[in-house]
Design an enzyme around this catalytic site. Sequence first.
Site, PDB file in Angstrom:
ATOM      1  N   ASP A  30     -24.830  -5.605  52.040  1.00 19.53           N
ATOM      2  CA  ASP A  30     -25.092  -6.576  53.112  1.00 19.53           C
ATOM      3  C   ASP A  30     -26.592  -6.717  53.369  1.00 19.53           C
ATOM      4  OD1 ASP A  30     -23.066  -8.059  54.206  1.00 19.53           O
ATOM      5  OD2 ASP A  30     -22.380  -6.483  55.567  1.00 19.53           O
ATOM      6  N   GLN A  65     -17.483  -3.778  57.842  1.00 15.76           N
ATOM      7  CA  GLN A  65     -17.222  -5.063  58.498  1.00 15.76           C
ATOM      8  C   GLN A  65     -17.667  -5.018  59.962  1.00 15.76           C
ATOM      9  OE1 GLN A  65     -15.916  -7.911  56.942  1.00 15.76           O
ATOM     10  NE2 GLN A  65     -16.404  -8.906  58.877  1.00 15.76           N
ATOM     11  N   LYS A  97     -12.238 -10.925  50.895  1.00 15.25           N
ATOM     12  CA  LYS A  97     -13.251 -10.215  50.093  1.00 15.25           C
ATOM     13  C   LYS A  97     -12.569  -9.374  49.014  1.00 15.25           C
ATOM     14  CE  LYS A  97     -16.716 -10.005  53.722  1.00 15.25           C
ATOM     15  NZ  LYS A  97     -17.126  -9.336  54.953  1.00 15.25           N
TER      16      LYS A  97
END
Length: 300
Positions: free
Chosen positions: A121, A98, A54
Amino acid sequence: MSAKIIDGKAFAATVRERVAVHVARLKADHSITPGLAVVLVGEDPASQVYVRSKGKMTVEVGMNSYEHKLDADTSEADLLALIQQLNNDEDVHGILVQLPLPNHLNEDLVINAIDPAKDVDGFCLSNVGKLATGQKSMVPCTPLGCLMMLRDHHGSLSGLNAVVIGRSNIVGKPMAALLLGDSCTVTIAHSRTKDLPDVVRGADIVVAAVGRPEMVPGDWIKKGATVIDVGINRIDAPERGEGKTRLVGDVDFGSASEVAGAITPVPGGVGPMTIACLLANTVTACSRANGLIEPDDLTV
Ligand code: NAD
């Protein structure tokens, strides 16, 4: 094989190119550089790989990447304090924590501490509620990538029968909400669904997000249907040598590609789209935060 292969790797590259164009414009016209902060708690090897890739792709499209690596025994208070600091940081437009988090940390609490405008997200309650009610939100990256591929292949999805296998909060449910938003007739199937093969046989679009290797065989697929395989499963591959493994999806690609009209491969399908959509969401968040018109080729 009769199915068209939906090349997620190539599509993701075009999404990243679009992102890079918008980033360059934000820099040139407004002196703004979008920034994505990724928070990793602990040393889960798979998470470390994801976070590294990422960060690399964030920089490649011209954005700023901020990585925060915390020890596995970080307290909830310290993690929440970091999130607050990132919420208040004007250079940070997207925040991703994460998952999974170590067991002593409350994931719901942590995710909902993120400013919804920076929740790239799309997992916080505010964004989930907005998606469910058809309002502008941050859309979870994996379902967003799936919808982009479906729209690209079909044009309009209106009136198509879609079956989503899996009802998780990160894939199945938001995927179903997006398909409903595009006027599909949506069925959500799960581990308690009766006659799953028959349910799937009625689908023009099948999205498999289960986490069971090659669970969906070709004879469940209606001829000509579009199959989006979200699953990522590592299985033994003795044919490649002792101790070797390979990745497969939730769909048996060999038999399904004989009957489907189009299908995503694993690897090289949904996976690459997920990170590309994370970058796209960061640009969307940055544009909104600065009162600019958000790019309509990066969201749905
Ligand atoms: P999850 O474990 O949270 O949910 C799995 C779902 O599958 C559950 O809702 C369950 O009801 C359903 N299920 C389980 N067994 C079933 C059965 N026999 N029949 C029908 N339904 C059944 O998983 P998840 O987080 O949604 O992930 C699903 C898969 O997608 C995993 O393989 C994961 O690795 C993969 N994934 C890929 C990406 C990507 O970027 N490509 C992103 C997220 C998840």
